[in-house]
Design a protein around this motif. Sequence first.
Motif, PDB file in Angstrom:
ATOM      1  N   ASP A  40       1.926   3.639  -9.074  1.00  0.00           N
ATOM      2  CA  ASP A  40       2.814   3.139 -10.127  1.00  0.00           C
ATOM      3  C   ASP A  40       3.828   4.161 -10.614  1.00  0.00           C
ATOM      4  O   ASP A  40       4.902   3.792 -11.082  1.00  0.00           O
ATOM      5  N   SER A  41       3.508   5.457 -10.560  1.00  0.00           N
ATOM      6  CA  SER A  41       4.427   6.477 -11.084  1.00  0.00           C
ATOM      7  C   SER A  41       5.392   6.991 -10.025  1.00  0.00           C
ATOM      8  O   SER A  41       6.250   7.822 -10.323  1.00  0.00           O
ATOM      9  N   TRP A  42       5.267   6.499  -8.828  1.00  0.00           N
ATOM     10  CA  TRP A  42       6.131   6.914  -7.709  1.00  0.00           C
ATOM     11  C   TRP A  42       7.363   6.030  -7.665  1.00  0.00           C
ATOM     12  O   TRP A  42       7.261   4.825  -7.957  1.00  0.00           O
ATOM     13  N   PRO A  43       8.535   6.533  -7.341  1.00  0.00           N
ATOM     14  CA  PRO A  43       8.888   7.907  -6.971  1.00  0.00           C
ATOM     15  C   PRO A  43       9.395   8.698  -8.167  1.00  0.00           C
ATOM     16  O   PRO A  43       9.963   8.138  -9.098  1.00  0.00           O
ATOM     17  N   ALA A  44       9.245  10.013  -8.085  1.00  0.00           N
ATOM     18  CA  ALA A  44       9.820  10.873  -9.115  1.00  0.00           C
ATOM     19  C   ALA A  44      11.246  11.286  -8.775  1.00  0.00           C
ATOM     20  O   ALA A  44      12.008  11.664  -9.666  1.00  0.00           O
ATOM     21  N   SER A  45      11.602  11.218  -7.491  1.00  0.00           N
ATOM     22  CA  SER A  45      12.951  11.601  -7.065  1.00  0.00           C
ATOM     23  C   SER A  45      13.395  10.666  -5.952  1.00  0.00           C
ATOM     24  O   SER A  45      12.611  10.305  -5.076  1.00  0.00           O
ATOM     25  N   VAL A  46      14.684  10.291  -6.007  1.00  0.00           N
ATOM     26  CA  VAL A  46      15.233   9.313  -5.068  1.00  0.00           C
ATOM     27  C   VAL A  46      16.561   9.829  -4.543  1.00  0.00           C
ATOM     28  O   VAL A  46      17.393  10.341  -5.303  1.00  0.00           O
ATOM     29  N   ASP A 114      11.075  12.028  -2.965  1.00  0.00           N
ATOM     30  CA  ASP A 114       9.958  11.112  -2.733  1.00  0.00           C
ATOM     31  C   ASP A 114      10.404   9.875  -1.957  1.00  0.00           C
ATOM     32  O   ASP A 114       9.639   9.340  -1.148  1.00  0.00           O
ATOM     33  N   PHE A 115      11.611   9.406  -2.235  1.00  0.00           N
ATOM     34  CA  PHE A 115      12.060   8.130  -1.689  1.00  0.00           C
ATOM     35  C   PHE A 115      13.509   8.274  -1.253  1.00  0.00           C
ATOM     36  O   PHE A 115      14.366   8.654  -2.056  1.00  0.00           O
ATOM     37  N   ILE A 116      13.775   8.005   0.022  1.00  0.00           N
ATOM     38  CA  ILE A 116      15.138   8.007   0.540  1.00  0.00           C
ATOM     39  C   ILE A 116      15.470   6.587   0.976  1.00  0.00           C
ATOM     40  O   ILE A 116      14.742   5.987   1.773  1.00  0.00           O
ATOM     41  N   VAL A 117      16.565   6.037   0.437  1.00  0.00           N
ATOM     42  CA  VAL A 117      17.005   4.677   0.747  1.00  0.00           C
ATOM     43  C   VAL A 117      18.320   4.776   1.504  1.00  0.00           C
ATOM     44  O   VAL A 117      19.310   5.280   0.970  1.00  0.00           O
ATOM     45  N   SER A 144       9.277  14.659   0.447  1.00  0.00           N
ATOM     46  CA  SER A 144       8.162  15.332  -0.200  1.00  0.00           C
ATOM     47  C   SER A 144       6.849  14.968   0.497  1.00  0.00           C
ATOM     48  O   SER A 144       6.822  14.193   1.458  1.00  0.00           O
ATOM     49  N   ARG A 145       5.744  15.492  -0.012  1.00  0.00           N
ATOM     50  CA  ARG A 145       4.439  15.211   0.602  1.00  0.00           C
ATOM     51  C   ARG A 145       4.036  13.752   0.472  1.00  0.00           C
ATOM     52  O   ARG A 145       3.170  13.289   1.218  1.00  0.00           O
ATOM     53  N   SER A 146       4.627  13.030  -0.452  1.00  0.00           N
ATOM     54  CA  SER A 146       4.375  11.591  -0.583  1.00  0.00           C
ATOM     55  C   SER A 146       5.623  10.789  -0.228  1.00  0.00           C
ATOM     56  O   SER A 146       5.792   9.656  -0.662  1.00  0.00           O
TER      57      SER A 146
END
Length: 235
Positions: A40-46, A114-117, A144-146
């Motif tokens: 639920d707290s993911w992602p911290a960076s996009v 954390d997340f690349i779109v 990142s690792r996640s």
Amino acid sequence: MRYLHFGSEYVQGAMRIARPFALELEYTRDLMLPLLLRGDSWPASVLQVGLGSGSVTKFLSRHRPEARITVVELVAEVVAAARQFFRLPEESGHLRIEIADAHDWLVGRRRTFDFIVLDGFDDRGNAGMLDTVPFYLNCLEHLSRSGMVSVNLLTRRRGVAASVERLRAAFGERALVLPPSEAGNTVAIAAAGASIEATMPQLRDSARRLRAETGLDLSSALARLATARGETLRL
């Protein structure tokens, strides 16, 4: 509905006037599938490559307000249009917009996301260097690792097989291709870090909670995924 075009018939973005923060195009909803897979707290960076009408930017800004979002867009006029006609939020401590070629921009950065779109196309639906093995490898290096990637593999003429091969050359078996949406877009996701295993009932439960919180309906994506991959997703 308000649509964004780059001087051609191809739709580059859309916004329902009464629901400006919703994801109206089905493929943009498909791009959000990783939200079911990392907590639920993911992602911290996009990192978002290709702004379009800003629908993904607006959705994540509203529903992941603590995330730091960086958008890389090649054409300044696209940013101006998104601000004037599609309610793109102003830049802030959580939202930064860069006018740059994403391929070159990413090479020069050391930070991870954390997340690349990935949804960058020209007026003819071509992704250019954004659909190459070196670029996908660079994305992997900046996860990142996640970390996870979502990519719109839209191709109007040749299909997506070559694009899928390039993505898998970078991510191997950790790339998953969704069956195309009704509109014809094919979205793929890929992961780094800890392996992912989830049953379809678990994913449907997560999707129901996400829909209650954000209005995002991923039921179509999960139905197509279940048809293609069975009752367990491994990534």
